[in-house]
Structures are given as structure tokens and as C-alpha cells.
Design a protein around this motif. Structure first.
Motif, mmCIF file in Angstrom:
data_model
loop_
_atom_site.group_PDB
_atom_site.id
_atom_site.type_symbol
_atom_site.label_atom_id
_atom_site.label_comp_id
_atom_site.label_asym_id
_atom_site.label_seq_id
_atom_site.Cartn_x
_atom_site.Cartn_y
_atom_site.Cartn_z
ATOM 1 N N VAL C 121 0.845 -1.193 0.000
ATOM 2 C CA VAL C 121 0.000 0.000 0.000
ATOM 3 C C VAL C 121 0.881 1.242 0.000
ATOM 4 O O VAL C 121 1.506 1.572 1.002
ATOM 5 N N TRP C 124 0.122 6.153 -3.502
ATOM 6 C CA TRP C 124 -0.583 6.304 -4.780
ATOM 7 C C TRP C 124 -1.299 5.035 -5.196
ATOM 8 O O TRP C 124 -1.553 4.808 -6.379
ATOM 9 N N GLY C 125 -1.612 4.203 -4.251
ATOM 10 C CA GLY C 125 -2.375 3.008 -4.570
ATOM 11 C C GLY C 125 -1.614 1.742 -4.240
ATOM 12 O O GLY C 125 -0.584 1.762 -3.566
ATOM 13 N N LEU C 126 -2.157 0.642 -4.739
ATOM 14 C CA LEU C 126 -1.623 -0.681 -4.415
ATOM 15 C C LEU C 126 -0.582 -1.121 -5.440
ATOM 16 O O LEU C 126 -0.852 -1.117 -6.644
ATOM 17 N N GLU C 132 -6.735 -3.664 -11.345
ATOM 18 C CA GLU C 132 -6.326 -3.976 -12.719
ATOM 19 C C GLU C 132 -6.004 -5.457 -12.877
ATOM 20 O O GLU C 132 -5.950 -5.965 -14.011
ATOM 21 N N LYS C 281 -9.578 -0.960 -15.688
ATOM 22 C CA LYS C 281 -8.257 -1.230 -15.115
ATOM 23 C C LYS C 281 -7.601 0.034 -14.549
ATOM 24 O O LYS C 281 -6.656 0.580 -15.122
ATOM 25 N N LEU C 282 -8.105 0.485 -13.418
ATOM 26 C CA LEU C 282 -7.527 1.620 -12.708
ATOM 27 C C LEU C 282 -6.342 1.091 -11.916
ATOM 28 O O LEU C 282 -6.514 0.441 -10.883
ATOM 29 N N ARG C 283 -5.150 1.346 -12.397
ATOM 30 C CA ARG C 283 -3.960 0.721 -11.819
ATOM 31 C C ARG C 283 -3.791 1.065 -10.334
ATOM 32 O O ARG C 283 -3.756 2.225 -9.952
ATOM 33 N N GLY C 284 -3.705 0.023 -9.548
ATOM 34 C CA GLY C 284 -3.452 0.226 -8.126
ATOM 35 C C GLY C 284 -4.677 0.613 -7.320
ATOM 36 O O GLY C 284 -4.584 0.819 -6.111
ATOM 37 N N ALA C 285 -5.828 0.687 -7.979
ATOM 38 C CA ALA C 285 -7.036 1.090 -7.271
ATOM 39 C C ALA C 285 -7.575 -0.068 -6.434
ATOM 40 O O ALA C 285 -7.369 -1.239 -6.758
ATOM 41 N N THR C 286 -8.285 0.284 -5.387
ATOM 42 C CA THR C 286 -8.822 -0.713 -4.464
ATOM 43 C C THR C 286 -10.201 -1.195 -4.881
ATOM 44 O O THR C 286 -10.845 -1.939 -4.131
ATOM 45 N N GLY C 287 -10.639 -0.784 -6.039
ATOM 46 C CA GLY C 287 -11.935 -1.204 -6.541
ATOM 47 C C GLY C 287 -12.206 -0.483 -7.836
ATOM 48 O O GLY C 287 -11.345 0.229 -8.357
ATOM 49 N N GLU D 43 -4.215 0.127 -19.127
ATOM 50 C CA GLU D 43 -4.401 0.515 -17.728
ATOM 51 C C GLU D 43 -4.459 2.037 -17.619
ATOM 52 O O GLU D 43 -3.858 2.755 -18.407
ATOM 53 N N ILE D 44 -5.194 2.490 -16.613
ATOM 54 C CA ILE D 44 -5.296 3.923 -16.328
ATOM 55 C C ILE D 44 -4.438 4.201 -15.108
ATOM 56 O O ILE D 44 -4.521 3.489 -14.105
ATOM 57 N N TYR D 58 -5.052 12.708 -14.555
ATOM 58 C CA TYR D 58 -5.650 11.715 -13.664
ATOM 59 C C TYR D 58 -4.799 11.665 -12.400
ATOM 60 O O TYR D 58 -3.586 11.509 -12.468
ATOM 61 N N MET D 60 -4.585 10.014 -8.369
ATOM 62 C CA MET D 60 -5.120 9.029 -7.423
ATOM 63 C C MET D 60 -4.221 8.984 -6.209
ATOM 64 O O MET D 60 -2.998 8.938 -6.335
ATOM 65 N N SER D 61 -4.805 9.015 -5.043
ATOM 66 C CA SER D 61 -4.000 8.744 -3.855
ATOM 67 C C SER D 61 -4.871 8.058 -2.819
ATOM 68 O O SER D 61 -6.098 8.157 -2.836
ATOM 69 N N ILE D 62 -4.217 7.343 -1.974
ATOM 70 C CA ILE D 62 -4.917 6.624 -0.911
ATOM 71 C C ILE D 62 -5.539 7.639 0.044
ATOM 72 O O ILE D 62 -4.867 8.556 0.512
ATOM 73 N N GLU D 87 -9.078 4.749 -2.055
ATOM 74 C CA GLU D 87 -8.438 5.907 -2.660
ATOM 75 C C GLU D 87 -9.418 7.019 -2.984
ATOM 76 O O GLU D 87 -10.621 6.853 -2.900
#
Lengths: 296, 296, 296, 296
Positions: C121, C124-126, C132, C281-287, D43-44, D58, D60-62, D87
Motif C-alpha cells: 500500500v 498512490w495506490g496498491l 487492474e 483497469k484503474l492501476r493500483g485502485a482498491t476497486g 491501464e489507467i 488523472y 489518485m492517492s490513498i 483511494e
């Protein structure tokens, strides 16, 4: 002056702002004779420079506009056609002319005054050392016109502003630093803010740790400059990154003020003046965009 | 004093801020004797009150943290473990204690000083009348402690602050409005900011148009209050919405300052003091969150 | 079927999606006879329900509009008046009908398959287990119409959907779970999505860990429901929070699909159908917010 | 096939999606023999390409992380240490692989099917023609491997994909367009998505209006391509901007799908396959990031 964290007590969250005494404040206000205001901030706008990846772009767009708010209010029975215009902003606080909170930087896992980063830095900001703790700053500002003293329009990226540069600039400016002052350092680099942003953030002239130390030993509350990071970038020693941020914020509790617009005061040869900075109290934020002024 | 748009010229974008003369500024600064600062702003935080749907929630989260910035810098060869903490904020400028730009409200399709909303209001903010045009405000602030004069802890939502209320409060405060002053109106409603937000925004005591007119005719630069909208909500006449905003901003070029924290100054019975407000120059924005202070 | 993390190898990031075999997929596609599509998602909009404080509001506004893009393009010499409308969205991925990535939940400092949260974690994400990695899901969906089987319009907040409820619903639906299926659980609570959001998120009927275990032991890939969290809220044992999330995501590598719209398929008494879910496919997103469908 | 707006009735909001018949859908599903899935989306991620100024970055952050959610839940009495990772995303819908809603573009003040932009485009999105109206797309996809047919690795920015290019590619692919198909055009430009974003968005090979017209006259539902805009950029006629967007979306009601990843299907010489695209129902949005697939 000692710089250990204990000098203002273990509960202290404001650091060198403790030097902002009532006497200092009154003296600064009483120094104003003409009532002239010099605006030392840049405008903040989409496209303002930022240093990726930590700094992020500033975005603003109208969220509610006169056309649609009037229409909505008509539906609710209003007859006076009041139109609201109101925006939505996405930003970091380190955009445009801004001040850094003491909790903005760590030295490893430690923040200013013995605070553990793991305790203080939450998902939603700083539980301690956030910018809301920075008191109103009304004191003497002293302008080190380093670029002016060197005769160049501006110093170069990677070029260090040394203690000697500062001493020479103070001499040229006819002042000596006193406790509670705020130092404003002109490298000339500010001319690229908004005119060549790629160049502005690729590197910059700025101070090194010895120069910061020299200022802080004399009781400086905050160090501002006409560049993005106050300190020289890239650091001449490539294995050291952002050491002035670490030293000033995390070790000494001294604030940094960035992206100042110092061309006008320098052109008028103003070297000491009443400086006022009122940081918006964004709870837990690591800084705040501000509109500092100088008055003569 | 005339209030037609032409009084400061057809190119004017600052409205009643034209009344902020050098003399006025020097007098305000010179009135400071003790060097005491009263902070008349609230902190801004997630959960701060807002009036949906035009006003929107304030969100803040850490975007870069010490843990991961240290890790990234180590990978780049750094050995000094400088950790950055830095947030991302999503907001409207009308959050917390803030000032409204003159372009915030329209009367139909017209903004202040004959500006057509269709020309000025773009997707990305105001091409004219944005908050970056609001000059630093350093002048006399006059506190109308209306709640104090009535003897109640606070006035009620929907209750109008009338000209008579203001006159009585001025008399109790021992002052008369002078051109270039900024009016601060205490209704007592500010006690619910942050303590009962649902109640705070459901309605509020505030001024009506005659009260605004009375203040403006005496040369007020800005009208501030300890509520969300300065004006009484809901308006007693339900077919009229936000008329004070229309009148002050769009017709008269007079600024509004909202969500002030006036309990402390009222408790100290301070009725006139040096007032300083420095709006961050967010280009094209319809307002700015601020940290105004009063000094004695 | 074992549920230890090792069953699909120590490098596995997709968990129970390993059960989505080609045969399963072909069978699902071939089950489609009529070509009818049932949309089992809700629209996403400002005001969509969210569970504060972790979940956050969805905001959308037009960033570029036809009026101003036409004007800008005219200035650049264009004559064809092409107007663009384009928005800016601020959101969590857990808005509206959405799927949870395996990395969405931890059990202490551990994520699915032995991954340490501290490693995975980032700001900036996972770095692993992001959405993804979730493959396209085309398989048999089985609808447990628990509310229908109980005869009530909907179950109650805090009411547990038990193994027995599921067994009875499967029996009523005339199906038995097979490996690779996706379970869709109808509690009836979905009727408050968008119609009474405060009620919708205050609590909900949903499964407990034994029910999740029963489904997972039969080879379920994902568990979806017509509520915000799949699981019963508040948990009857107040010292345990979100145990089904922990169990399904972090222990078993089984996906959760939330805020499904199951009224239509239930009304048509469709209990098994081809289910398709394609997570952006939102890279590193949690959903990811999604638009799953069922086909017959 | 006529392209006037009236062909599907004056209330129509889905345009060429009317051609997605049940028969077409069943035929596409039944064409799947192997059950293989080809993922035709990118991937995004932060850093994904965008065309300023209308398209925006775009981010993204936790927002909530396991560490702090566990801590908060412990304070509430929880003993099971369930950690949430979740996120916050700021984005346009035109990021990564995405589909354009019919209301994304206007021709002057008109949108598709006689809708007036002034009525439909509000501050908060589209009142009509938003992406929530785009039905699930399950139909035959036909790949025009234009780059492959020319023998080049990729076509050049500013190079037009003409009717002849398309005809030759269809011939090479052994297919003829049929009503209800979705056209996928491979220019080879997609190789720069994510590998050289500056190059990717500076210009691109793509179709012109005659090529779009040729496709649409044969009953195409949507036109996708492995570039940012489907159409050639810059337009060879510099006084015309984005004419294919105008023609396809605003005049013909035909969807555009952008930033497709077509290298894999081309490498496998797949020219016709079952294509599935399920646009998340973001109410009033001008598009949606998607994860389309092809199946054989």
C-alpha cells in the motif's frame, strides 16, 4: 541561540514563531511610514509550476454558474435572478506563493520537536504541526538581494547561495539580521515563474545548509525565496536531497516561504520593511498558499 | 455616496476597495498600541459546514508521505532520509472563513460594473472580477455586536439584522462608521460553526438589503459576519433569494466576508480595531478562504 | 476446497478468479438463449450514498463546455464550431455499483496471499492486488433471493443472512452452487439506494462469516449483494468490524460486489444467468465502479 | 441508411446503439468458440496521456489506509484489526481507454438529435445524452488493421486513414461491415500510449470524415481506434477542428471509443470477434473509462 528541539518546550508546535514577540510586531508596524504595500506573491492559476511527482497540478473549474443557479432558483420560486458563480479547486497547498508547515518534512521518522511521524501523519493530514498552528506573522522582513549584489539578472540552477552571499547582500542592504526577522532571499530565479515553468522547476539557485544555519543562528523565523524550494536544486551532493527542508523545518522549527515575487521590492531597493503573512488555517495541512505583503 | 457602477470608472474591478486609502491604512496601523492579535477565522477541516448544492465538501488527504518519499529518494541514491508530507485538497473557495470576490454573484446576466456574465464567467473561472483583484485590506474594522446589544446569546435563523440593530450596536460600541471601514456583524450564530453544522447552515440570522444599504452609504468596503451568508436566511420574502449578495457584490462592488469567528473580540468588548485580510490570489476564483485578524 | 493463500501459488494476485475457467465461460455464454440483458447496476451521481468517513462523496462538474471550447477554437482559427463538453470527477472507486479489489482490506498488516500491507500500500495506490488484476468476469451468476424466500419486501439492518437463508434461497431458485459461480444476494435493501440514502447506509442486512465461508467452500469467485457492504451492519458482535471483508478479500481472495440492483432479475424470477462484469483497469485502485449485467 | 437525427425518433438518446439488436447480440455470443478473451484496454494510471487543456490529468492517492483505519476502529472497540485501503481519484472520463457519450460534442449550439446544448449541458453534466444512456454493447467487432495492411509498424501523425485504407484492411481481414458492428481501427499509434505520451498526444494518424461516413453508412454503432481521438490530428485542413467528433457524435449518433489496445488482436490476426463494452453509468457524464474485450 540553540537549535535543539527543547528550546521552546516539548509541547511546542510553532517553532521559531516563538520569536514573533509583541515588541517585534509593534516595531514592524511602527516602521510603516508611507503606507505603501508591496505584493510579494504570484497569482495561482492552472498551469502554475509544480515539481512532480510529489507536487501536483492545480485545477479549477466553475462548479455552479449564474445560468444554472438562476434556473434552479426560479424553480424554487425566486424572482430576483440571483446568479451564483462558484468553483471547485483541486490542489496541493504547495502551489504558488506558499508557506511550509513545520510538519511538512521529516528526518527519517522524526518531525520537529521529537514528534514521531508515524503518530502525527495520518491519512487526513497532520495531527500536530499543521499549518493552522502557524501564527499570523507580522514582523520585519529583510531582503537579501543576492542576485542584485552579484550584478547578474539571476543566479543559476545548481548555484549555491552561500553564507558569504548573504553577508554581502546584507551589507549592501545596510541591515543586520535580528531575532524575529523573516529572511527573503532574491536569486532572480523568480522571473521564470509563469514565464518558463519547465525551466523554473528543473533546478534552481538557492541556499545550502550552512547558509540556513547562519540565518537561523541569528534568530530568523522563516526563510523565503523567489524559487520553488528555497534551497539549491539539484543539491551539489547528489546523495543528499532537500537538506535545507530537513534542517529548517524538522530540526530547527523554522518556516520556509516559497515562490515569492521579489522583483518589485528589489527594484525599489527596499531591504527592510514590515512583512505580513497570514496563513489560512487549513487544519492538518502541510502548508498554505498565501499572499504575503511588505509595507513601507 | 453614490452606488452606481460608474463611480470608480468603467474599467474598475475592485469596487469599494477603492476606499482603502493610504491614509486609512496608516491610521489603522497607527491605532495598534498593544500589538495584540485577535484571530477572527475558524479552522478549515473535513466536515466544515457548507450549503449544498452549490457549496461542496472540503476534502483533504495526504498525497505524498514521509514513508514513501523516503523510499523513493533512497532509490534515487539519497542517504539523508528526507521525508515529505504533502496533501491534496478538493474544495470550493467558499469554505470556512472566506471572502467573496465581486464576480461571485450576478443580477440576472450582469455582474458588477456592467460586466456581462456571459463574457466574464468561463469554464475555468472569472476573466474579470476574480479574487486576485481584491487588494490587501488593512483598515479599521468596526464590530457591530448585535447579539450583545440584544442581550441574547445569539439571534435566530430567519431573524433580520435591521438598520436599527446596527445603529444600536454602533452606539453601544461607541463608534460611527467612516468611509473605508470594514463592518463585522456579530449575530452570535457563529457558535454553531463546527459544533452543530446542520443547524448552522439550515438558516441564519443576518442583515437585509436596507441594512446593507445603510452600511454601504456610509462607505463600507466589506461586510463580514459570523454566519455563512452575511444575510438573513431564509429570506422573509420567500420569492427573493440572496438579495444582499446581489446588492452588495453585483450592484455596489462591496465585499462579503463569511464565517467569521467574532466571539473573542466581542468578549473583550473590542469595537474598533485594525483589521487585516490578505486574500490569496487564486486567479479567476470567486472567493478565497482567508485568515483575517484584528489588532489592538 | 482449501482457502489457504497458497492454493494458487505465492505469486497469485487474482485469487478466486482462478476459478474462471474457459469451460465455465463458454458454458455461461452458451446458456444465453434469448439475448435479454438485465442491468444490475445503479447509476452513479452526485448524492449517491457513501459510508463516511472512509467513503467520500462523488462530485462531478463540467470542466470544459461547448460555449468556451468553441470560443477557444475560433481564436485558433477553427470555423466549424466544434464544441466539447467534458467533466471533472472527484470520487472514490467504492461509489455506486462497484467491485472490491483483493487489496481493499487487510487483516492487521497482511493482505491477501501473504502480501505485507506495508510493502504493497503506497501513497498512490496498491503495488500489488489492485483492481487492474481482476480479469474480465464472464461466468454463471446465481441469485439468492433471500428477501423473496422470506416473503418480506426486504430484510432489516442488522439482520444476518445466514447459511440457512442461502440454502433455502438456492432451493427456491432451483440451483446448486458450482465452482466458478458468482453469488448475488438479494436482501431487498437495494430499494433504498437513491431513494433514502441516509437509511441505506445507516445499517443493512447482509451475510456473516459462516455464510461467506459456505459460499466460498463451494468455489464462489465473488459475492455480490444489493447493499453497501455485502455483510450485515452493524455486526451483531460490536467488537468485530467488517469481518466478511477481511475473510473474503484478505483471507480467501474472493471478490465483493456492492450496491447491485437486483430488483428486476428477482421480479422476473431469474436465478441463474450469464453474468458479465468488466472492471476498468484503474492501476493500483482498491476497486472500480462497474456496470455488471446478466443475460438470459 | 439515413443519418438524419429523426431516424430513431425525436426522443432518441442512444443513436446508433439502436442497431444493437437481440439477433446481433446472440450471433456475437454464439461466435465465441474458444472462450479466449483479448483485453483491448490500457491501464489507467497517473501519468496517462491527456490532451490539454480540455483533458486533464488523472490523480489518485490513498484516502484511507489500513494503518489508520485499524487505529480508528480500535478506538471504536474493534478487536479484529480490519484495515481498509481506499483511494480518492480526480479525473476526466476521457482518460485511458474510454467511450464518448453522444453529448460529448456539439455542432455549434446543437447536440445529437436536435438537442440544444444550452438546455442539456448543465454545470453538473448532461441532462440528456449522458453516458448512462449507452446500453451494454455486445456485438461483432471488426478490426481494420490499417497499419498492418500498409506494412508499416504505425502510421504517422497527420496521416489520414481514408476510405481506401479501410476497404483494403477489410479485404485483408476477409470481412464486410454489417449493421450493428463496431469498427476497431488499428493505426499502430497505440504503441506510444504509456511509452511516449508526449509523442502520443502531439498528433496522431486517424480517420477523416469521409472514412467515418463510409463506416456509418454501413451501420456501424461505434468507431474505436488505438489513438486518443479516432480522427487524424492535426486535421489537414487547419481551419477545421475535430470534425469526426462532430460528425459521428453530434450528427450521426455514433459512439467513439478511444485509446484502444489493439496490438494483441492484430498480432493474432483476429479480424472479427465478439466485442463487449459495458460503460459504467456515470449519470450525465460525457464518457466513461471502460474495459472492452474481444472474444473468440
Amino acid at each position: 541561540m540553540r537549535h535543539d528541539h527543547a528550546q521552546w518546550g516539548s509541547a511546542d508546535q510553532i517553532g521559531a514563531a516563538n520569536l514573533l514577540t509583541t515588541e517585534k510586531r509593534l516595531a514592524a508596524l511602527q516602521s510603516v511610514r508611507q503606507g505603501r504595500i508591496f505584493d510579494v506573491s504570484h497569482e495561482i492559476y492552472m498551469g502554475a509550476p509544480y515539481m512532480a511527482p510529489n507536487q501536483t497540478p492545480y485545477l479549477m473549474s466553475i462548479f455552479g454558474s449564474w445560468r444554472h443557479t438562476i434556473a434552479r432558483r426560479r424553480k424554487m420560486g425566486a424572482t430576483n435572478d440571483a446568479g451564483t458563480n462558484l468553483e471547485r479547486i483541486e490542489m496541493t497547498t504547495h502551489v504558488g506563493t506558499h508557506i511550509d508547515a513545520l510538519g511538512h518534512f521529516s528526518k527519517g521518522d522524526m518531525l520537529y520537536n521529537g514528534n514521531k511521524a508515524a503518530d502525527v501523519v495520518t491519512d487526513w493530514g497532520l495531527d500536530r504541526l499543521g499549518i493552522e498552528h502557524a501564527p499570523p506573522m507580522i514582523t520585519r522582513g529583510v531582503l537579501f538581494d543576492v542576485a542584485g549584489a552579484t550584478g547578474a539578472a539571476h543566479m543559476q540552477p545548481g548555484q549555491t547561495v552561500t553564507v558569504e552571499h548573504l553577508q554581502r547582500a546584507a551589507e549592501a542592504g545596510g541591515f543586520a539580521v535580528e531575532p524575529g526577522d523573516i529572511a527573503l532571499i532574491r536569486t532572480g530565479w523568480g522571473r521564470y515563474f509563469g514565464t518558463d515553468n519547465a525551466r523554473y522547476v528543473e533546478g534552481e539557485p538557492g541556499i545550502d545548509v550552512p547558509a540556513a544555519k547562519w540565518l537561523i543562528e541569528q534568530g530568523i523565523v522563516a526563510i523565503g525565496a523567489d524559487n520553488m524550494a528555497v534551497e539549491v536544486l539539484p543539491n551539489p551532493n547528489r546523495s543528499i536531497m532537500m537538506p535545507v527542508h530537513q534542517f529548517a523545518l524538522a530540526e530547527c522549527g523554522v518556516y520556509l516561504i516559497e515562490n515569492l515575487a521579489l522583483e518589485d521590492v528589489a527594484a525599489e531597493r527596499i531591504h527592510t520593511a514590515c512583512f505580513i503573512l497570514l496563513a489560512t488555517k487549513l487544519r492538518g495541512a502541510t502548508g498554505a498558499p498565501v499572499r504575503p505583503i511588505m509595507m513601507t
